[in-house]
Design a protein around this motif. Sequence first.
Motif, short mmCIF file in Angstrom:
data_model
loop_
_atom_site.label_atom_id
_atom_site.label_comp_id
_atom_site.label_asym_id
_atom_site.label_seq_id
_atom_site.Cartn_x
_atom_site.Cartn_y
_atom_site.Cartn_z
N PRO A 239 -18.26 -4.80 26.64
CA PRO A 239 -17.81 -5.36 25.22
C PRO A 239 -16.76 -4.57 24.36
CG PRO A 239 -19.76 -4.14 25.30
CD PRO A 239 -19.34 -4.31 26.59
N TYR A 240 -16.64 -3.53 24.41
CA TYR A 240 -15.48 -2.95 23.39
C TYR A 240 -14.25 -2.87 23.99
CZ TYR A 240 -20.47 -1.61 22.01
OH TYR A 240 -21.61 -1.46 21.99
N ALA A 241 -13.67 -4.08 24.68
CA ALA A 241 -12.40 -3.95 24.92
C ALA A 241 -11.86 -5.44 24.34
CB ALA A 241 -12.28 -4.29 26.39
N ASP A 242 -10.98 -5.13 23.43
CA ASP A 242 -10.59 -6.50 22.52
C ASP A 242 -9.44 -7.20 23.42
OD1 ASP A 242 -10.55 -8.26 20.75
OD2 ASP A 242 -9.32 -7.38 19.33
N ILE A 243 -9.82 -7.80 24.48
CA ILE A 243 -8.90 -8.25 25.52
C ILE A 243 -9.51 -9.82 25.83
CG2 ILE A 243 -7.92 -6.31 26.21
CD1 ILE A 243 -9.57 -6.71 28.80
N PRO A 244 -8.69 -10.79 26.37
CA PRO A 244 -9.29 -12.05 26.42
C PRO A 244 -10.18 -12.26 27.63
CG PRO A 244 -6.70 -12.26 26.32
CD PRO A 244 -7.16 -10.65 26.05
N ASP A 245 -10.31 -11.45 28.66
CA ASP A 245 -11.41 -11.44 29.81
C ASP A 245 -12.63 -10.65 29.53
OD1 ASP A 245 -9.87 -13.02 31.81
OD2 ASP A 245 -8.56 -11.39 32.11
N THR A 246 -12.80 -9.96 28.29
CA THR A 246 -14.03 -9.36 28.08
C THR A 246 -15.06 -10.60 27.88
OG1 THR A 246 -12.80 -7.56 27.14
CG2 THR A 246 -15.10 -8.05 26.42
N CYS A 247 -16.14 -10.49 28.60
CA CYS A 247 -17.45 -11.14 28.87
C CYS A 247 -17.83 -10.97 30.06
CB CYS A 247 -16.87 -12.73 28.65
SG CYS A 247 -15.96 -13.56 29.75
N MET A 248 -19.15 -11.65 30.09
CA MET A 248 -20.00 -11.67 31.39
C MET A 248 -19.35 -12.38 32.34
SD MET A 248 -23.95 -11.72 29.63
CE MET A 248 -24.75 -10.86 30.55
N ASN A 249 -19.50 -12.08 33.56
CA ASN A 249 -19.06 -12.94 34.68
C ASN A 249 -19.67 -13.02 35.98
OD1 ASN A 249 -17.50 -10.70 36.44
ND2 ASN A 249 -17.06 -10.39 34.26
N VAL A 250 -19.48 -13.74 36.78
CA VAL A 250 -20.34 -13.80 38.09
C VAL A 250 -19.17 -14.18 39.31
CG1 VAL A 250 -22.43 -14.42 37.23
CG2 VAL A 250 -20.88 -16.27 37.94
N TYR A 251 -19.63 -13.65 40.38
CA TYR A 251 -18.62 -13.79 41.64
C TYR A 251 -19.48 -13.90 42.88
CZ TYR A 251 -15.28 -12.20 45.13
OH TYR A 251 -14.42 -11.95 46.36
N VAL A 252 -18.86 -15.05 43.42
CA VAL A 252 -19.93 -15.12 44.86
C VAL A 252 -18.80 -15.73 45.88
CG1 VAL A 252 -21.57 -16.80 45.84
CG2 VAL A 252 -21.93 -16.19 43.47
N ALA A 253 -19.10 -14.90 46.99
CA ALA A 253 -18.54 -15.36 48.33
C ALA A 253 -19.33 -15.82 49.23
CB ALA A 253 -17.56 -14.07 48.54
N THR A 254 -18.89 -17.06 50.05
CA THR A 254 -19.45 -17.28 51.01
C THR A 254 -18.73 -17.58 52.24
OG1 THR A 254 -19.01 -19.67 50.58
CG2 THR A 254 -21.03 -18.99 49.54
N ASP A 255 -19.39 -17.46 53.43
CA ASP A 255 -18.56 -17.82 54.65
C ASP A 255 -17.94 -19.15 54.74
OD1 ASP A 255 -17.14 -17.02 56.81
OD2 ASP A 255 -19.00 -16.85 58.23
N ASP A 256 -16.81 -19.22 54.02
CA ASP A 256 -16.00 -20.65 54.47
C ASP A 256 -16.73 -21.85 53.78
OD1 ASP A 256 -13.87 -22.16 54.94
OD2 ASP A 256 -14.26 -22.52 57.28
N ASP A 257 -17.73 -21.48 52.96
CA ASP A 257 -18.38 -23.12 52.28
C ASP A 257 -18.19 -22.74 50.71
OD1 ASP A 257 -20.30 -24.83 51.19
OD2 ASP A 257 -21.78 -24.28 52.72
N GLN A 258 -16.81 -23.60 50.30
CA GLN A 258 -16.89 -23.40 48.68
C GLN A 258 -17.89 -24.02 47.97
OE1 GLN A 258 -13.90 -22.06 47.52
NE2 GLN A 258 -14.93 -22.31 45.64
N ALA A 259 -18.35 -25.33 48.48
CA ALA A 259 -19.59 -26.03 47.71
C ALA A 259 -20.59 -24.99 47.51
CB ALA A 259 -19.89 -27.28 48.39
N LEU A 260 -21.18 -24.23 48.55
CA LEU A 260 -22.37 -23.37 48.21
C LEU A 260 -21.78 -22.16 47.27
CD1 LEU A 260 -24.84 -22.36 49.31
CD2 LEU A 260 -23.77 -21.11 51.18
N ALA A 261 -20.62 -21.65 47.32
CA ALA A 261 -20.06 -20.65 46.58
C ALA A 261 -20.31 -21.32 45.05
CB ALA A 261 -18.72 -20.22 46.79
N ASP A 262 -19.64 -22.41 44.94
CA ASP A 262 -19.54 -22.97 43.50
C ASP A 262 -21.02 -23.06 43.04
OD1 ASP A 262 -16.73 -23.40 42.86
OD2 ASP A 262 -16.97 -24.88 44.32
N GLN A 263 -21.91 -23.70 43.73
CA GLN A 263 -23.23 -23.88 43.27
C GLN A 263 -23.97 -22.54 42.69
OE1 GLN A 263 -25.59 -25.68 46.77
NE2 GLN A 263 -27.51 -24.31 45.60
#
Length: 503
Positions: A239-263
């Motif tokens: 949090p102590y970085a005053d830049i636009p990308d500072t926030c919580m974030n999540v990342y999911v990678a699936t095996d060629d299944d975009q809908a599952l990754a999004d969900q």
Amino acid sequence: MRFLVGGINHETNTFSPIPAEMQRFRDMHYDRGQDLIDRARGTRTVIGGFIDAAEQLGVELVPSVHCFAMPSGSVTRDAWDQLIGETLEDLRVALETGPLDGLLLGLHGAMVIEGIDDGEAEYLRLVREVVGPDMPVVTELDLHANTSRETTELADLLVGYDTYPHIDMYDRAVELTELLVRLAKKEIQPAVAFRHIPILANLTAQFTGRAPMSDWVALCHEIESRPGVITATIAAGFPYADIPDTCMNVYVATDDDQALADQCADELARFAWEHREGFQATPAGVDEGVRYAMDSPGPVLLADVADNPGAGTSCDGTEILRSLIAHNARSAVIGLMFDPETVRQAVDAGVGATIDAHIGGKVDDLHGEPVEISAYVRTITDGFFINGGPMGTNSESNMGTTVVLEIGGRGGIEVICTTFRRAANDANSLRSVGIDPTQRQIVVIKSSVHYRADFTPLVREIVEVDASGLSSPNWSRFDFQRLRRPIYPLDRGMEWNVEDQTS
Ligand SMILES: [Zn+2]
């Protein structure tokens, strides 16, 4: 198979006036070539994990530059130019001397370079320019990563730590190496979903041993066990970085299944948003904490969470020391106080001397005034020790020349003054100067969360205290200008819906 290994790491507190110069990397961790392998072998670190996994999998590693400096203000352009220059040179040589099958990287995720907000994307962009779009490039990230969308696009896979204290960096490195082998063999084809969650999360509330963070990690692991999911990462952000990308974030990678990754990414993001209040913190006041520690069965650990050098602070805050003196506390130790000037004064005077000390409060005007007091020089050491706790086990640490000053005579207040700015996350930092933390009433540690890995079994109780400092959980102490708004809790009444984002 043959992978290049590297990574330039820094966690940048943009409020800090201390620049991350080249020498700060050399003081802490900078290795290039075979030295990197030789020094990391057998350690529970990122590189230690790469080495063991590569041996298991029959992969040859080509070591380039891997380094980190203590968190502070931005990485200087000079340091960056040198470090990335060496990395790109090694990469070109690796390509010329044989087929290269992938880049196996250890980056942090919250590095700011002078004039460049997104240090990791810059690193990935520059190595991509050399290897092209088809070479598999993967990186491990810290749980404090302020990951950008660009980073998720430049790397084929990201794997972040799941723990804070970071006790799984080795395991995640093994996981990442296995994934890179599968990528290089074209056994998997990642479909990625990434979400920014507009929450500024306090470091103390990011402790993965306590809800809601522990529940978020459990959900992440449950999602990773679902068929088709390759890997999932939750990052609480720095949090102590005053830049636009500072926030919580999540990342999911699936095996060629975009809908599952999004969900899955939506599910993780929604959990964080629903528990946003739980990612804030309200520590005790300084005098309140000191009185409590004096009156309770010891040892009581007072965590000086606002002066955590691991989050880029000066590490010479004096408010708790001042309060201990004012309350005539006994059997107290402060670890660690960054004060090279006092170290030199004590070394010149020698063990057994009494000096007129001006302890701490020198780096900036945000961590209290120096404490002027007569102090006895009890111990002088070279400041070197091996980490014995669960974090980075077996790796080396160096505090620089270190002295123990004693205030108020035998059994009074001991202050461990160091030449390098370091956090006392491992109890060997105290033991190495002759102090057994289990034998003190009050143990003050300048750290937000990492100390818990090693100190929790050694003390009876832990109390988080908010003195003033650049890692204070009190957001009103900071003048944020460049965050993407709205963001919770600065914009307290805001509404947010993960469905409004797209992958
Ligand atoms: Zn971290």
